[in-house]
Each structure stands twice: as structure tokens, then as C-alpha cells.
Scaffold this active site. Structure first.
Site, PDB file in Angstrom:
ATOM      1  N   SER A 189    -103.490 -66.201  25.944  1.00 59.10           N
ATOM      2  CA  SER A 189    -103.863 -66.817  24.688  1.00 59.10           C
ATOM      3  C   SER A 189    -103.835 -68.333  24.541  1.00 59.10           C
ATOM      4  O   SER A 189    -103.874 -68.806  23.416  1.00 59.10           O
ATOM      5  CB  SER A 189    -102.964 -66.246  23.597  1.00 59.10           C
ATOM      6  OG  SER A 189    -101.628 -66.315  23.982  1.00 59.10           O
ATOM      7  N   ARG A 190    -103.804 -69.118  25.598  1.00 62.83           N
ATOM      8  CA  ARG A 190    -103.797 -70.555  25.345  1.00 62.83           C
ATOM      9  C   ARG A 190    -104.200 -71.343  26.594  1.00 62.83           C
ATOM     10  O   ARG A 190    -103.848 -70.978  27.709  1.00 62.83           O
ATOM     11  CB  ARG A 190    -102.398 -70.996  24.908  1.00 62.83           C
ATOM     12  CG  ARG A 190    -102.274 -72.475  24.588  1.00 62.83           C
ATOM     13  CD  ARG A 190    -100.921 -72.738  23.978  1.00 62.83           C
ATOM     14  NE  ARG A 190    -100.431 -74.062  24.281  1.00 62.83           N
ATOM     15  CZ  ARG A 190     -99.202 -74.488  24.062  1.00 62.83           C
ATOM     16  NH1 ARG A 190     -98.315 -73.670  23.528  1.00 62.83           N
ATOM     17  NH2 ARG A 190     -98.835 -75.715  24.367  1.00 62.83           N
TER      18      ARG A 190
END
Length: 220
Positions: A189-190
Site C-alpha cells: 500500500s505505499r
């Protein structure tokens, strides 16, 4: 319209499709209650659709430009600030961080053209992606690309609370092309970008970024 899926999802998609099909057919034969049977089947289909959408890989045509740094992933810009980068540069850089929700495309794309100077995998924890220590303690990969206009650009794939595997295709010595496939974060997620100080940032906080399309920074 034909939907493309990323190659990293092939085994998971095949397994999920087989399992979902089996559950739906078994529910017909073994669950007598209509509403329970329907609930099980609908939930199973929902989970299959979620897995399929997670591994989708939409075709993106990138306008290649060495004066632009493009978004490496889809998501929301959550950080734009000057920070100290301790692993490779060991000095201050401008960081732009993009957070991916579970419904975003999770393909990582090269933000610039250039030569891969550094590529390293770090095992680690699975803190939520917005945790202040996620970029230093979570499972992650660090990649540095030398571009003829911007110099050395670092990007870091960071796993989130659900991620259990980061895929990174960048190898030291490779020549890479802006916008092409650089890897995948499975249920992750990043991505953080570390840019030279003074780089003209072209996005704002909370702006939606589209991987391979959105221009993150400009150098004229």
C-alpha cells in the site's frame, strides 16, 4: 472491454476462481436454507471480484519525458515534505509519498528513464502504511535510478498491514524506461519517492495520482 491482469496474480486468481466455483456449487448441494445459501454464494462472488480487481493491470500509455517524474503507482498523495534519507543518500531529500487503498491498481511503474544504480530488499514488519515508522521498519525495497536530467531518484516500495510480498523487477545495471512495469506489491500500500531538493513538485496533498500518467515533478 477486455480486462488485463498482472502476471504476479496468475496463481492467486486461478486458485481463487477454482475455490469460489467449488464453494458456489457445494452450497447448492449442501445448504438447504435459501437465504444462507444465497448469502454464502454472494459473499464468495464478492471476494472473487475483489481479488480480480486487485490484480488488474490497465494498459497505460506514458508520454516519455526526461524532464518529468511520473507517478509510479495509483493512489493518493499523502506526504510532500523535506526529510532525511538514511539508507542511500544520507542527506536531505524532498519526499513525495503515495498511499494505495485496496481498490487501487497495485502495479509499480518506473517514474523516470535511466540506469538502476541500487536495488535492495529489506524484510520487516507489516505496520499500517501510514504509520510514521513504516518506511523504516516495514518490508520494503529501495531502488535508485540515475536520470540524465534529475540525477539520482530513489523510490521505495513499502508493504502495508495486509502485504506479504513485494515484487521488484529492478536490478542494478539495468536500463529502464519510464512508465514500464517495475514490480507489484501484493496487497500492499505505499510508495515513497525521494527527489533532489529544489525539485519543482507538480502535485498537491490529497491529490489522486495515476501510475504512469500523473506528473509528480518537473525540471525545465
Amino acid at each position: 472491454m477486455f480486462i488485463q491482469f498482472h502476471k504476479e496474480g496468475a496463481k492467486i486468481i486461478l486458485g481463487a476462481t477454482f475455490t469460489a466455483t467449488a464453494i458456489i456449487f457445494l452450497a447448492d448441494g449442501f445448504i438447504s436454507s435459501n437465504w444462507i445459501r444465497m448469502a454464502v454464494q454472494v459473499f464468495t462472488l464478492f471476494m472473487l471480484v475483489m481479488i480480480l480487481q486487485f490484480f488488474r493491470n490497465p494498459k497505460r500509455i506514458t508520454t516519455i519525458n526526461d524532464h518529468h517524474i511520473i507517478a509510479p503507482v495509483d493512489g493518493k498523495v499523502v506526504v510532500i515534505e523535506e526529510v532525511f534519507e538514511p539508507e542511500y543518500f544520507k542527506d536531505k531529500r524532498m519526499m513525495v509519498s503515495i498511499f494505495m487503498s485496496p481498490i487501487n491498481v497495485h502495479v509499480t511503474r518506473y517514474a523516470v528513464n535511466g540506469l538502476v544504480k541500487f536495488s535492495k530488499y529489506h524484510p520487516g514488519k507489516y505496520l499500517v502504511a501510514w504509520h510514521p515508522k513504516a518506511s523504516e521498519e516495514n518490508e520494503r525495497t529501495t531502488v535508485v535510478i540515475e536520470n540524465r536530467i534529475f540525477g539520482e531518484i530513489l523510490y521505495r516500495q513499502i508493504a502495508g498491514a495486509l502485504a506479504r510480498r513485494i515484487v521488484n523487477y529492478a536490478k542494478e545495471g539495468m536500463q529502464v524506461v519510464q512508465g514500464t512495469d517495475a514490480g507489484f506489491i501484493k496487497f500492499g500500500s505505499r510508495v515513497d519517492l525521494y527527489l533532489p531538493l529544489g525539485t519543482e513538485i507538480n502535485v498537491k496533498l490529497n491529490q489522486k495520482a495515476v501510475g504512469g500518467k500523473t506528473i509528480i515533478a518537473i525540471k525545465k
